[in-house]
Design a protein around this motif. Structure first.
Motif, mmCIF file in Angstrom:
data_model
loop_
_atom_site.group_PDB
_atom_site.id
_atom_site.type_symbol
_atom_site.label_atom_id
_atom_site.label_comp_id
_atom_site.label_asym_id
_atom_site.label_seq_id
_atom_site.Cartn_x
_atom_site.Cartn_y
_atom_site.Cartn_z
ATOM 1 N N VAL A 161 34.654 46.485 40.352
ATOM 2 C CA VAL A 161 36.039 46.016 40.343
ATOM 3 C C VAL A 161 36.177 44.827 41.156
ATOM 4 N N VAL A 162 35.785 44.649 42.279
ATOM 5 C CA VAL A 162 36.017 43.181 42.919
ATOM 6 C C VAL A 162 35.312 42.032 42.358
ATOM 7 N N TYR A 163 34.452 42.190 41.704
ATOM 8 C CA TYR A 163 33.653 41.306 40.726
ATOM 9 C C TYR A 163 34.598 40.819 39.696
ATOM 10 N N LEU A 165 37.800 41.233 39.464
ATOM 11 C CA LEU A 165 38.949 40.568 39.719
ATOM 12 C C LEU A 165 38.790 39.154 40.394
ATOM 13 N N ALA A 166 37.802 38.971 41.087
ATOM 14 C CA ALA A 166 37.267 37.561 41.681
ATOM 15 C C ALA A 166 36.712 36.708 40.597
ATOM 16 N N ARG A 167 36.039 37.192 39.520
ATOM 17 C CA ARG A 167 35.034 36.289 38.752
ATOM 18 C C ARG A 167 35.874 36.521 37.195
ATOM 19 N N THR A 168 35.652 37.545 36.595
ATOM 20 C CA THR A 168 36.227 37.796 35.150
ATOM 21 C C THR A 168 37.464 37.443 34.959
ATOM 22 N N TRP A 190 43.339 37.691 45.515
ATOM 23 C CA TRP A 190 42.704 37.673 46.626
ATOM 24 C C TRP A 190 43.476 38.601 47.648
ATOM 25 N N LEU A 191 44.731 38.639 47.610
ATOM 26 C CA LEU A 191 45.352 39.529 48.353
ATOM 27 C C LEU A 191 45.008 41.032 48.253
ATOM 28 N N THR A 192 44.671 41.320 46.909
ATOM 29 C CA THR A 192 44.428 42.704 46.328
ATOM 30 C C THR A 192 42.884 43.043 47.054
#
Length: 257
Positions: A161-163, A165-168, A190-192
């Protein structure tokens, strides 16, 4: 030996509790504040959705995000949506019902801003729901090894999930070559991510090790919920009021051509 083992198991079972550690006045105050803030936010979004044009989808997401959270906090504030777990501790399962509904909506909002395809958004939402379910199962587990298995499984779902949001999602929004949309996505993503990283930390010392008091747990989760829901939704709605719809401009250009 069999009798001693049975007594040991019943000593940690919630049904054997004579007294339960419940939320105190500080926690109740936090629940009240969250209920009011989320409720007012929901009303604001409902009042403004009628005048919105291309931004309606963001308003609808914001209404349901804050609306479901308002219902969950009302349930917790009114003494509903909780049970006793191992360690004779009050556990608000209403919070997990809230998260199972609102966190996929937050991901949907991020996907809409990024312009991500719905298949990828659905996949990320699926991993997110598995993470929430694992957190719930770990919280209500009586057996220690089972509890930490669920926690590790939840963290395994948290990483993709983090990947995403941060990358895809970020790579997708960059292809749109809209600096304002890229900046907006960067802020809300990044807030999330930052806020969501605090949730497993609080889980570790509340539902996990039971080191935090129930009131401290409630206050911590409440602060994170307000920031990750109210601040998040207002950032999106305010930005899209100023930017307009990124998808309507190309259609208008083709009409003039």
């Amino acid at each position: 030996f069999i009798r001693e083992e049975t007594m040991t198991d019943s000593a940690v079972a919630p049904s054997a509790c004579t007294t339960i550690e419940e939320v105190g006045s500080t926690g109740v105050g936090a629940l009240t504040i969250a209920f009011l803030v989320l409720g007012v936010s929901t009303i604001v979004f409902i009042a403004r959705v009628g005048s919105a044009t291309a931004q309606k989808r963001y308003y609808y997401c914001s209404i349901f995000i804050c609306g479901f959270a308002t219902m969950a906090y009302f349930a917790m504030l009114s003494g509903q949506g909780w049970t006793a777990i191992a360690g004779c501790r009050q556990f608000f399962y209403a919070r997990y019902i809230d998260w199972a509904i609102t966190t996929p909506l937050l991901i949907l909002d991020l996907g809409l801003v990024a312009g991500q395809d719905f298949v990828t958004i659905a996949a990320v939402c699926g991993a997110d729901i598995l993470m929430i379910v694992a957190g719930y199962m770990g919280a209500v587990s009586v057996v220690t090894t089972v509890k930490w298995f669920w926690f590790l499984f939840g963290m395994a779902m948290f990483l993709p999930v983090v990947y995403s949001l941060a990358r895809t999602f970020r790579e997708t929004v960059i292809t749109r070559k809209d600096p304002e949309m890229i900046e907006l996505y960067g802020k809300i993503a990044w807030l999330t991510i930052i806020m969501w990283c605090f949730y497993p930390m609080v889980w570790l010392f509340s539902e996990g090790f039971a080191s935090f008091s129930v009131s401290f747990e409630v206050v911590a989760y409440t602060i994170m919920d307000i920031i990750s829901k109210c601040v998040f939704t207002f950032m999106i709605v305010s930005a899209h009021d100023a930017l307009g719809s990124p998808t309507t401009a190309p259609t208008q250009s083709r009409e003039y051509v």
